[in-house]
Design an enzyme around this catalytic site. Structure first.
Site, PDB file in Angstrom:
ATOM      1  N   PHE A  17      28.268 -32.238   8.271  1.00 31.13           N
ATOM      2  CA  PHE A  17      28.977 -31.577   9.235  1.00 31.13           C
ATOM      3  C   PHE A  17      28.575 -31.886  10.639  1.00 31.13           C
ATOM      4  O   PHE A  17      27.392 -32.402  10.619  1.00 31.13           O
ATOM      5  CB  PHE A  17      29.071 -30.048   9.279  1.00 31.13           C
ATOM      6  CG  PHE A  17      29.853 -29.427   8.185  1.00 31.13           C
ATOM      7  CD1 PHE A  17      31.293 -29.294   8.010  1.00 31.13           C
ATOM      8  CD2 PHE A  17      29.135 -28.848   6.841  1.00 31.13           C
ATOM      9  CE1 PHE A  17      31.803 -28.789   7.131  1.00 31.13           C
ATOM     10  CE2 PHE A  17      29.899 -28.299   6.002  1.00 31.13           C
ATOM     11  CZ  PHE A  17      31.230 -28.122   6.060  1.00 31.13           C
ATOM     12  N   HIS A  19      26.939 -31.669  13.886  1.00 34.10           N
ATOM     13  CA  HIS A  19      26.154 -30.457  14.358  1.00 34.10           C
ATOM     14  C   HIS A  19      26.067 -30.336  16.005  1.00 34.10           C
ATOM     15  O   HIS A  19      26.149 -31.338  16.553  1.00 34.10           O
ATOM     16  CB  HIS A  19      25.094 -29.955  13.376  1.00 34.10           C
ATOM     17  CG  HIS A  19      24.028 -30.855  13.737  1.00 34.10           C
ATOM     18  ND1 HIS A  19      22.832 -30.219  14.467  1.00 34.10           N
ATOM     19  CD2 HIS A  19      23.570 -31.940  13.269  1.00 34.10           C
ATOM     20  CE1 HIS A  19      21.796 -31.210  14.378  1.00 34.10           C
ATOM     21  NE2 HIS A  19      22.399 -32.309  13.959  1.00 34.10           N
ATOM     22  N   SER A 240      18.566 -27.827  11.476  1.00 35.54           N
ATOM     23  CA  SER A 240      18.581 -28.374  10.349  1.00 35.54           C
ATOM     24  C   SER A 240      20.196 -27.975   9.833  1.00 35.54           C
ATOM     25  O   SER A 240      20.408 -26.823   9.773  1.00 35.54           O
ATOM     26  CB  SER A 240      17.760 -28.566   9.362  1.00 35.54           C
ATOM     27  OG  SER A 240      17.794 -27.609   8.284  1.00 35.54           O
ATOM     28  N   LYS A 241      20.638 -28.915   8.988  1.00 28.78           N
ATOM     29  CA  LYS A 241      21.863 -28.594   8.573  1.00 28.78           C
ATOM     30  C   LYS A 241      21.668 -27.688   7.487  1.00 28.78           C
ATOM     31  O   LYS A 241      22.662 -26.996   7.137  1.00 28.78           O
ATOM     32  CB  LYS A 241      22.709 -29.843   8.135  1.00 28.78           C
ATOM     33  CG  LYS A 241      23.157 -30.628   9.294  1.00 28.78           C
ATOM     34  CD  LYS A 241      23.701 -32.075   8.920  1.00 28.78           C
ATOM     35  CE  LYS A 241      24.173 -32.918   9.919  1.00 28.78           C
ATOM     36  NZ  LYS A 241      24.556 -34.210   9.621  1.00 28.78           N
ATOM     37  N   ARG A 242      20.692 -27.749   6.734  1.00 29.37           N
ATOM     38  CA  ARG A 242      20.263 -26.988   5.682  1.00 29.37           C
ATOM     39  C   ARG A 242      20.014 -25.661   5.941  1.00 29.37           C
ATOM     40  O   ARG A 242      20.733 -24.626   5.196  1.00 29.37           O
ATOM     41  CB  ARG A 242      18.966 -27.462   4.797  1.00 29.37           C
ATOM     42  CG  ARG A 242      19.243 -28.873   4.329  1.00 29.37           C
ATOM     43  CD  ARG A 242      18.041 -29.153   3.393  1.00 29.37           C
ATOM     44  NE  ARG A 242      18.112 -28.183   2.221  1.00 29.37           N
ATOM     45  CZ  ARG A 242      17.965 -28.532   0.886  1.00 29.37           C
ATOM     46  NH1 ARG A 242      18.564 -30.038   0.768  1.00 29.37           N
ATOM     47  NH2 ARG A 242      18.244 -27.746   0.047  1.00 29.37           N
TER      48      ARG A 242
END
Length: 466
Positions: A17, A19, A240-242
């Site tokens: 995605f 971000h 972070s995307k996580r």
RNA sequence: GGCCCCAUCGUCUAGUGGCCUAGGACAUCACCCUCUCAAGGUGGAGGCACGGGUUCGAAUCCCGUUGGGGCUGCCA
């Protein structure tokens, strides 16, 4: 001769995605380009075939459009520019700046540990294959053994790196795939990029990029850099995307206006010269300067974003407001006269677009009675007043014009009968009709709801009273 | 571990040697306004990480300490 116009680029990799940190980087690049009359290039860095997908490319493009950032060139795709990279690598071979290497990272670690002690295992590539003239394997770039490399950075000054600390890094994988650093630099050279504005996490890469640039295009002026501080979460770690909620589209779905997001992002690490915070795009373009960007990390604060969003919502015209909330409402609600009439009152009360739904739902369905609201206004010591207000209102309604101002007078009069001020007097009526203690102004709401439905709801509540 | 970056209210920031008794915004608390909730208004609490220098004078310059972060991939 006049200074050539700046050329900037935003170079995301489509691995997930889009971000908010990327959005801010893109915005800063774009602002500089628009301010200077320069060119803003969009380049998709999709050299890692295993992690890329078209889905993410579409996501990047639509996210950029959503937030209002357009580009002058591109999108270019690195996956379509392989010949350029091959040619560059061939030239590096020809000048002795590149060589083959067949070491695995485990082998390198083991050798480092054996030669320098266990603590040194991670010190980087040891140059084992430097002079072996292998015919296969990955390709490494030969970095200088002496001297230092200085980055000219508009935000951070001139960070300088000791060349002996810069390992011979890989520029092409053993499977033939080209690495980020090589593709990145070759493209920046090819596209004549003059300003590289990117995240701070790239700063350690920059001396490598500079070395590569000088080896590939020694006659072309080096770009100027601006490494913008990372965005961090509440634990002050890089977003972070996580682990963090960072996708731009999540905020869109939350009901954040793109102009609010853009304004907020712009203020993360930068500010206008005075105390202004609500900035038009033109103001941002006029006043933004990379030199003024902060060098310390910024926390992405949803509360502040939301507050700014509320402010932008209040600024919307009624027509625009209705169009913006439309995606968050059933079509019948969005087209209703209720929404149109209540819009100005709603705009003042809503922080996120979807908030509208819970403020007008009672117009379209029987009220969903909140237990606490009922207990507070209809039971125990509140019960007598509830009886009085509902009875009195129903009786008075028969001879009162069904208009907000007249309804207000009616409630005042009925309340006065038991020494209740309007604030207390309206409470049981509001709960009976809307199911809640809070909501849009009551008398305007009743006028729109209509006498029949209002009386009906009051009777239903009355029957429920002890 | 190594290299690099960073350090003003809880958060985002203003501040570039005297205008700082450190300003604004968000959040928070109180009050006012008020048909609820908002919006608006007024006021409060809240910060220069620490230690040395330099200087007549330091939030601002230098050094160190501490703390935080990034990178350290045949990812980008």
């Amino acid at each position: 001769m006049a200074e050539p116009l700046p050329r900037l680029r935003f170079a995301p990799s489509p691995t997930g995605f889009f971000h908010v940190g990327s959005a801010r980087t893109a915005l800063f690049n774009w602002l500089v380009a628009r301010k200077t009359g320069g060119t803003f290039v969009l380049r998709i860095e999709d050299t890692d075939a295993e992690r890329n997908s078209d889905q993410w490319v579409d996501g990047i493009l639509s996210a950029m459009r959503w937030i209002g950032i357009d580009w002058d060139e591109g999108p270019y795709f690195q996956s379509e520019r392989g010949d350029l990279y091959t040619a560059a690598i061939d030239r590096l071979f020809a000048t002795g700046m590149a060589y083959r290497c067949t070491c695995t990272s485990d082998e390198v670690r083991l050798r480092n540990a054996a030669n320098f002690g266990a603590a040194e295992a991670e010190r980087g590539y040891d140059g084992y294959c430097r002079n072996l003239e292998l015919g296969e394997g990955a390709v490494r770039f030969r970095t200088p053994d002496t001297g230092s490399t200085t980055v000219v950075d508009l935000i951070r000054g001139t960070p300088t790196f000791d060349n002996t600390k810069i390992e011979d890094f890989i520029i092409r994988r053993s499977n033939g795939g080209v690495m980020f650093l090589l593709a990145n630099v070759v493209d920046d050279i090819d596209m004549r990029i003059t300003h590289v504005v990117r995240g701070e996490e790239h700063l350690p890469n920059t001396p490598k990029a500079l070395l590569l640039w000088q080896a590939i295009a020694p006659d072309l002026a080096l770009p100027v850099f601006a490494h913008v501080p990372v965005l961090v979460n509440e634990k002050r770690q890089k977003l972070s995307k996580r682990r963090d909620k960072v996708a731009l589209e999540d905020f869109r779905d939350l009901g954040i206006l793109p102009e609010a997001m853009r304004n907020y992002l712009c203020l993360l690490g930068w500010s206008a010269t005075d105390d202004r915070e609500m900035l038009s795009v033109q103001t941002m373009i006029d006043e933004f300067r990379l030199e003024d960007v902060n060098s310390s990390p910024a926390f992405f604060d949803l509360a502040k974003l939301t507050s700014m969003n509320a402010e932008y919502i209040r600024l919307l015209s009624v027509d625009d407001f209705i169009e913006r909330v439309r995606p968050f409402l059933p079509a019948a609600w969005a087209d209703s006269v209720v929404l149109r009439h209540l819009a100005p009152l709603l705009q003042e009360r809503v922080r996120l677009l979807p908030d509208v739904a819970t403020m007008i739902d009672f117009f379209f369905d029987a009220p969903v009675m909140e237990p606490d609201a009922w207990i507070k206004t209809m039971t125990g010591s509140a019960a007598p007043a509830a009886h009085h207000m509902i009875e009195g209102f129903i009786a008075g309604a028969a001879v009162t014009p069904w208009l907000a101002d007249d309804l207000k007078l009616l409630v005042e009069r009925v309340g006065a009968g038991i020494q209740l001020k309007l604030g207390k007097a309206q409470a049981p009526l509001r709960v009976a009709v809307t199911g809640r203690t809070v909501g849009p102004p009551l008398f305007e709401s009743l006028e729109l709801l209509g006498v029949e439905e209002t009386i009906h709801r009051l009777r239903v509540a009355q029957a429920r009273l002890d």
